[in-house]
Design an enzyme around this catalytic site. Structure first.
Site, PDB file in Angstrom:
ATOM      1  N   HIS A 420      34.273  46.037  38.982  1.00  0.00           N
ATOM      2  CA  HIS A 420      33.065  45.621  39.688  1.00  0.00           C
ATOM      3  C   HIS A 420      32.738  44.150  39.436  1.00  0.00           C
ATOM      4  CE1 HIS A 420      31.399  49.926  40.242  1.00  0.00           C
ATOM      5  NE2 HIS A 420      31.848  49.460  41.384  1.00  0.00           N
ATOM      6  N   CYS A 753      65.380  18.419  48.120  1.00  0.00           N
ATOM      7  CA  CYS A 753      64.392  19.190  47.360  1.00  0.00           C
ATOM      8  C   CYS A 753      63.994  18.480  46.068  1.00  0.00           C
ATOM      9  CB  CYS A 753      64.927  20.587  47.057  1.00  0.00           C
ATOM     10  SG  CYS A 753      66.445  20.599  46.073  1.00  0.00           S
TER      11      CYS A 753
END
Length: 795
Positions: A420, A753
């Site tokens: 919660h 890359c």
């Protein structure tokens, strides 16, 4: 006059005003999803009309409203006093005679169907609860393991009273809901024996990023209220929906939670005392609380529920330890990520300065907050909290909501991502780090901290107030770009979030990052333990503890690597994801658990035992076999064929031929199942002899870091020559140009890359002029580079 009681089987989504959202949803599933295999325990609900008649007796409603009309809900002490008085009044108020009679009759019918030995859950269901534009979830009470009609009646009255919990009163005021328009229904449902099984919560959307193609499941031993309350750190699973629909293996991730405690039945029949927490045995804590088959079955149920409701769902489930079956206990609309609309992307980014990490746990949300610590050990001290402070507690439940919304961040010892407290933090847009284990011991009142949930699944609490920024991108305004822009993604933790950025896939996913983060153990140590070879006793116990959730050390390695690769591939599908096989240097491998026993002591590991040379050595053969097995599983079994394989540091044509043959021996054959194998072009010999190397590969991905180092003959890790490291040096650019030209001549893939294009905008523009096919960038530079290159192309 409406009825007092309705059976689940007679209810549906059209009955929210009669029995509240939760009970209407239970009825909807009983009516429409039972035939699809979704099992929902039977039961009945009291109606909203019954609740209103209860309040009308003795003009109780007027008494309540008079007290609430003048209440300042921001005065937490007065809120607590008034709320407590209202609840006590309701608890002592008698039921109308006909309502009590109808509840007793329904109970007798249930007992006749289920038997006397069954216990019951009495749950709240508000008429405004679980609406897509409101979240009342968790504000009212649930009572478990309730036995006997007298206790059922008492529990229903306590459920009615819980509409006036402090958090519920406050929420209605701040959400502009009038108190008297919300009514309450109590659902009485057969208990699933998850006290001797397992239970948890699942979402049909990733709760942090909003990624829609995954089911997120939490699970722990015992009753699910422990997970919902945040009293336990549960196991976590991600399941890929497209693979699930295709009936392929679909689990993307298995995460072992602490599961130190569980909620079980007591022998006390008094309402409120029917359950208790007990410790979980040490041996059980390190194991997963669900099998792969059970995870898949739960995800299948979640998918059916989502398809029926037509929206992302928040679902509670339980595994009955007596009959072994899986049951759905509740289902409601997901109310946070599914409400976020528009095409604007907001990313919180930490500044370059970092300080000591004081505690870490599970990140809730993706924001950053900072302020002075306020430790609260008791809800009665809420009035001491100052807006803007960082709330630190053992755990929080929805009773704390009146002050949670004033916090700059929340940190707890206990709890998982579906408790919660986590749900409320998301709704309020406040960063939270839960399940730290030691926050209340480590963080002292007044200490200034920065709470970062913007760095992956792990939430970090730093010493001091650090700089951070918020980047906003309007995704619907991204122009066309003349080159494919991909991303370098280091670990799977942020894959779902990064996939929201504009992209053409992942140009570099480093397997060594996955191994380091998700395994942390040298692969040869795992293989030796598997084979029964003698290891140091301390090392053996350390590895056994880390691998306890898996059937064997080898399976641990293969599955964990597969999970990491699959998460990246799923997040960016259908775009390509280029996975570089492990490229640890020997000194880096030595840093893994057990690594020093297996690695040579090299003078210069950067140009030593790494890449293709390592894969082809007999000493590393079985380790490489495990890497291949993981990638083959992701591609061939899970169906994520957007994964491409990249081989680093290929020195010679002999190594090129050898590694391609070795991949094929392990089931990764070029061309089969659309597999492409790319070579990392990072050694001068690769560029000089590019045409020959390309005979063995489907293209090049240029590694500009190593290419620069080896072309200029400098050690990039040496501070003495670091100022001379520059990818834009003419000699380096000559090497890059040769590689690009060779790939273009053979119509093969060519990308870059390395770090260069991320650091140097002018290099990115030069590469564009050379005809590079793709650039793989760091995520924080993608948008800026995208816009700059698009503007340049437009003239």
């Amino acid at each position: 006059m409406g009825s007092n009681v309705e059976w689940f089987k007679d209810l549906g989504l059209g009955d929210v005003e009669r029995v509240g959202g939760k009970n209407a949803s239970l009825g909807e599933m009983v009516q429409h999803l039972s035939k699809a295999g979704v099992s929902v325990p039977d039961g009945f609900a009291t109606t909203a009309d019954a609740y209103r008649r209860f309040l009308a007796e003795g003009d109780l409603a007027t008494t309540i409203n008079d007290q609430l009309d003048s209440l300042d809900v921001d005065d937490v002490q007065e809120l607590a006093r008034v709320g407590r008085g209202i609840r006590e009044t309701i608890e002592n108020h008698p039921f109308p005679a006909d309502l009590e009679e109808d509840i007793r009759a329904a109970y007798e019918r249930l007992v006749g169907d289920q038997g006397e030995d069954v216990s019951w859950a009495v749950r709240s269901s508000a008429t405004a609860e679980d609406l897509p534009d409101a979240s009342f979830a968790g504000q009212q009470e649930t009572f478990l393991n309730v036995r006997g009609i007298d206790n059922i009646l008492h529990a229903i009255k306590l459920v009615f009273a819980s509409l006036y919990n402090d958090r519920a009163i406050s929420y209605r005021v701040h959400s502009d809901f009038a108190h008297d328009v919300v009514a309450l229904s109590a659902g009485v449902q057969r208990m699933v024996r998850s006290d001797i099984g397992a239970s948890g919560v699942m979402f049909t959307i990733d709760t942090e990023s909003g990624f829609e193609d995954a089911v997120f499941i939490t699970s722990s031993y015992g009753l699910g209220e422990a997970v919902v309350q945040g009293a336990v750190n549960p196991d976590e699973f991600y399941v890929y929906k497209p693979a699930l629909r295709a009936q392929r293996p679909a689990i993307l991730k298995r995460g072992v939670g602490g599961k130190a405690t569980k909620m079980v039945y007591t022998q006390d029949a008094s309402v409120g005392r029917t359950v208790e927490f007990v410790p979980v045995e040490e041996a059980e804590r390190g194991r997963l609380s669900l099998t792969d088959e059970e995870v898949t079955e739960l995800a299948t149920h979640a998918l059916r529920i989502e398809e029926h409701y037509g929206r992302p769902m928040d679902i509670e489930w339980g595994k009955d330890g007596a009959d072994g079956r899986l049951y759905i206990l509740q289902a409601r609309p997901e109310t946070v990520k599914s409400r976020q609309t528009g095409s604007s992307l907001e990313r919180y980014v930490m500044g370059k300065e970092r300080s000591e990490v004081l505690v870490e746990g599970r990140a809730i949300g993706q924001k950053i907050g900072a302020g002075a610590v306020r430790r609260l050990t008791d809800i009665d001290k809420m009035h001491e909290f100052v807006p803007g402070e960082v709330l630190v507690a053992d755990m929080t439940d929805p009773d704390w909501e009146p002050i949670m919304k004033r916090a700059s961040a929340i940190v707890t010892n206990r709890g998982g991502r579906t408790c919660h407290a986590a749900i409320i933090a998301r709704e309020l847009g406040i960063p939270a780090v839960v399940g730290t284990g030691n926050a209340t011991e480590t963080l002292t009142d007044g200490r200034e901290v920065t709470v970062s949930c913007a760095e992956g699944d792990t939430g970090l609490v730093y010493e001091g107030v650090l700089d951070f920024q918020v980047d906003r991108t309007e995704l619907d305004q991204m122009p066309e770009v003349p080159v494919k822009l991909m991303m370098n993604v280091g670990t799977p933790d942020q894959a779902f979030e990064f996939s929201r950025l504009p992209h053409h896939g992942i140009g570099l996913a480093r397997l060594e990052f996955i191994i380091n983060r998700q395994i942390g153990i040298h692969p040869k140590a795992l293989l030796d333990l598997q084979a029964g070879r003698t290891l140091d006793p301390g090392l053996t116990s350390q590895i056994e503890a880390l691998t306890a959730a898996y059937d064997s050390p080898r399976e641990f390695f293969v599955k964990r690597v597969a999970e990491g690769v699959a998460t990246l591939a799923a997040a960016f599908a259908p775009e390509p994801v280029i996975v570089r096989m492990s490229d640890f240097k020997s000194n880096e491998y030595a840093n893994l658990i057990g690594g020093t026993a297996y690695e040579p002591d090299e003078e210069n590991p950067m140009i030593g035992y790494r890449g293709a040379s390592r894969y082809l050595s007999e000493d590393f053969a079985e380790c490489f076999s495990m890497e291949c097995e993981a990638l083959r599983y992701v591609r061939d079994e899970m169906g994520l064929t957007n994964v491409k394989v990249m081989i680093p540091f290929v020195r010679t044509l002999g190594e090129a031929e050898g590694v391609i043959d070795l991949l094929a021996q392990h089931g990764l054959k070029r061309g089969e199942n659309d597999l492409q194998v790319v070579m990392m072009c990072e050694i001068p010999s690769n560029a000089v002899n590019a045409e020959a190397f390309l005979q063995h590969f489907d293209g090049f991905s240029i590694g500009s870091n190593d290419m620069t180092q080896l072309t200029l003959g400098l050690d990039r890790d040496s501070g003495l020559v670091a100022d001379k490291f520059d990818e834009r040096d003419p000699a380096v650019k000559k090497m890059l140009s040769m590689a690009i030209e060779a790939c273009r001549a053979q119509d093969k893939y060519v990308g870059i890359c390395g770090q260069g294009p991320s650091d140097h905008p002018d290099l990115a523009e030069w590469l564009l002029d050379q005809g590079i096919g793709s650039m793989s960038l760091n995520p924080d530079t993608v948008v800026e580079t995208w816009m700059r290159l698009a503007k340049r192309a437009a003239g």
